[in-house]
Design a protein around this motif. Sequence first.
Motif, short mmCIF file in Angstrom:
data_model
loop_
_atom_site.label_atom_id
_atom_site.label_comp_id
_atom_site.label_asym_id
_atom_site.label_seq_id
_atom_site.Cartn_x
_atom_site.Cartn_y
_atom_site.Cartn_z
N PRO A 59 0.80 -1.23 0.00
CA PRO A 59 0.00 0.00 0.00
C PRO A 59 0.83 1.28 0.00
O PRO A 59 0.41 2.29 -0.56
N LEU A 60 2.02 1.25 0.61
CA LEU A 60 2.91 2.42 0.56
C LEU A 60 3.59 2.53 -0.80
O LEU A 60 3.88 3.63 -1.27
N ALA A 61 3.86 1.39 -1.44
CA ALA A 61 4.58 1.40 -2.71
C ALA A 61 3.71 1.88 -3.86
O ALA A 61 4.19 2.59 -4.76
N ILE A 62 2.43 1.51 -3.87
CA ILE A 62 1.58 1.79 -5.03
C ILE A 62 1.52 3.28 -5.36
O ILE A 62 1.72 3.67 -6.53
N PRO A 63 1.27 4.19 -4.40
CA PRO A 63 1.27 5.62 -4.77
C PRO A 63 2.62 6.08 -5.32
O PRO A 63 2.66 6.84 -6.30
N LEU A 64 3.70 5.63 -4.70
CA LEU A 64 5.03 6.03 -5.18
C LEU A 64 5.26 5.57 -6.61
O LEU A 64 5.86 6.28 -7.42
N LEU A 65 4.80 4.37 -6.94
CA LEU A 65 4.94 3.86 -8.30
C LEU A 65 4.09 4.65 -9.29
O LEU A 65 4.44 4.77 -10.47
N LEU A 66 2.98 5.18 -8.82
CA LEU A 66 2.05 5.89 -9.70
C LEU A 66 2.40 7.37 -9.88
O LEU A 66 2.01 7.96 -10.88
N PHE A 67 3.12 7.96 -8.92
CA PHE A 67 3.40 9.39 -8.99
C PHE A 67 4.10 9.78 -10.29
O PHE A 67 3.88 10.89 -10.80
N SER A 68 4.95 8.91 -10.82
CA SER A 68 5.71 9.26 -12.02
C SER A 68 5.00 8.86 -13.32
O SER A 68 5.54 9.04 -14.41
N MET A 69 3.78 8.30 -13.21
CA MET A 69 3.06 7.83 -14.38
C MET A 69 2.46 9.00 -15.18
O MET A 69 2.03 9.99 -14.61
N ASN A 70 2.42 8.80 -16.49
CA ASN A 70 1.67 9.71 -17.34
C ASN A 70 0.33 9.05 -17.60
O ASN A 70 0.14 8.32 -18.57
N ILE A 71 -0.63 9.28 -16.70
CA ILE A 71 -1.89 8.55 -16.71
C ILE A 71 -2.69 8.83 -17.98
O ILE A 71 -3.36 7.93 -18.51
N ARG A 72 -2.61 10.05 -18.50
CA ARG A 72 -3.41 10.38 -19.69
C ARG A 72 -3.02 9.49 -20.87
O ARG A 72 -3.87 9.11 -21.68
N LEU A 76 11.88 4.27 -5.28
CA LEU A 76 11.56 4.04 -3.87
C LEU A 76 10.40 3.05 -3.74
O LEU A 76 10.42 2.17 -2.87
N GLY A 77 9.41 3.16 -4.62
CA GLY A 77 8.33 2.20 -4.62
C GLY A 77 8.81 0.79 -4.90
O GLY A 77 8.39 -0.18 -4.25
N MET A 78 9.73 0.66 -5.84
CA MET A 78 10.27 -0.67 -6.16
C MET A 78 11.11 -1.22 -5.01
O MET A 78 11.18 -2.43 -4.81
#
Length: 380
Positions: free
Chosen positions: A66-79, A270-272
Amino acid sequence: MKLIFLAFFYLLTPILILHLCHRYRYVNKLGAVVIAYLLGLILGNIGILPEGALRVQDLMTTITVPLAIPLLLFSMNIRKWFSMAGKTLVSTICAFAGIFSTVLLGYYLLRNQGIEDLWKISGMLIGVYTGGTPNLASIKLALNVDETIYIVTHTYDLVVGIFYLMFMLTVGQRFFLNFLPAYKHADPLMAAVADFDGKDPYWGIFRSRVFFPLMKAFGLSVLIFAIAGGVSLLVPDSAQMAVVILLITTLGILSSMIPAIHRIEKTFELGMYLILIFSLVVASMANISQFIAASPVILVYVSLAMFGTLAIHALLARVFKVDADTLMITSTAFICSPPFVPVVAGALKNREVIVSGLTVGILGYAVGNYLGITLAYLLR
């Protein structure tokens, strides 16, 4: 004291793994996640874990993903992700078809082999291979499954799942690329990021201009986890895991759209790192001796359900031209549940598929109980 030492071992060993990956090319080729799993399996089965280790392991597995998932998503280009959604939906339908067909096949092949409650096991397998362990436990309660049958089924699922995951993490991508198309990156900048295993991405992470903003990102991840955990207390126990994953993913995606958060360096790395901790811990929880002593009929059924699902999923993916990475991430989301999606994405060196995998996994959480209980009563 021993439990404190064990906790520090879990927290710090990934540093050694990443250092070896950085220094030795052949170690890096094997991959940090694979090494963490192998080390965890050895640790969990040589009899050196202290009494009460399960408390530490449960805590680690509960908080790391649960702590890793947001960190992994912060750098995503969701669009950019929406351009990939079509193939993910096709792959998801193929996965559902594979799960149902193999569980039904296994039931009719094994129903005369002396397992009285095989229909209940069928329901649990549908649940666990669409929604993971939370759905397995929920269906166990709903169908009043005998404790011994539940423990044996869960044990086989854990240990056979290790072999499934090792296949995915090592030769899976090369195998599927023999008959499936390669993944087409929606974002060329993402495609340029080719290595998650410690060679270059972690370099410079302790520089002040990187470290302090990264700690702010980590603090935001803690806040997101706390919000999701608080909201989950408002729903029944059986739905709490689904709610937590759904809220964490949603808040992580929304946060990634804020430029100041999206620009923070090394959030993915950090997420990884947290995923490496999770991989080490969860592998150390697999007890191979219990697996060997249990019923061979249930072993056959679990193995058929797991690998038969993957085989049919792959054949249908071939027909509908689903790429290898999308097949693997959707299969992982169903077979292993969402926490393992970032693990396999790291092995694929493809961060773009994480959102697809988490979305599919959440769908599985949502419908797994309904599908498993319904099929069980139909077979009864």
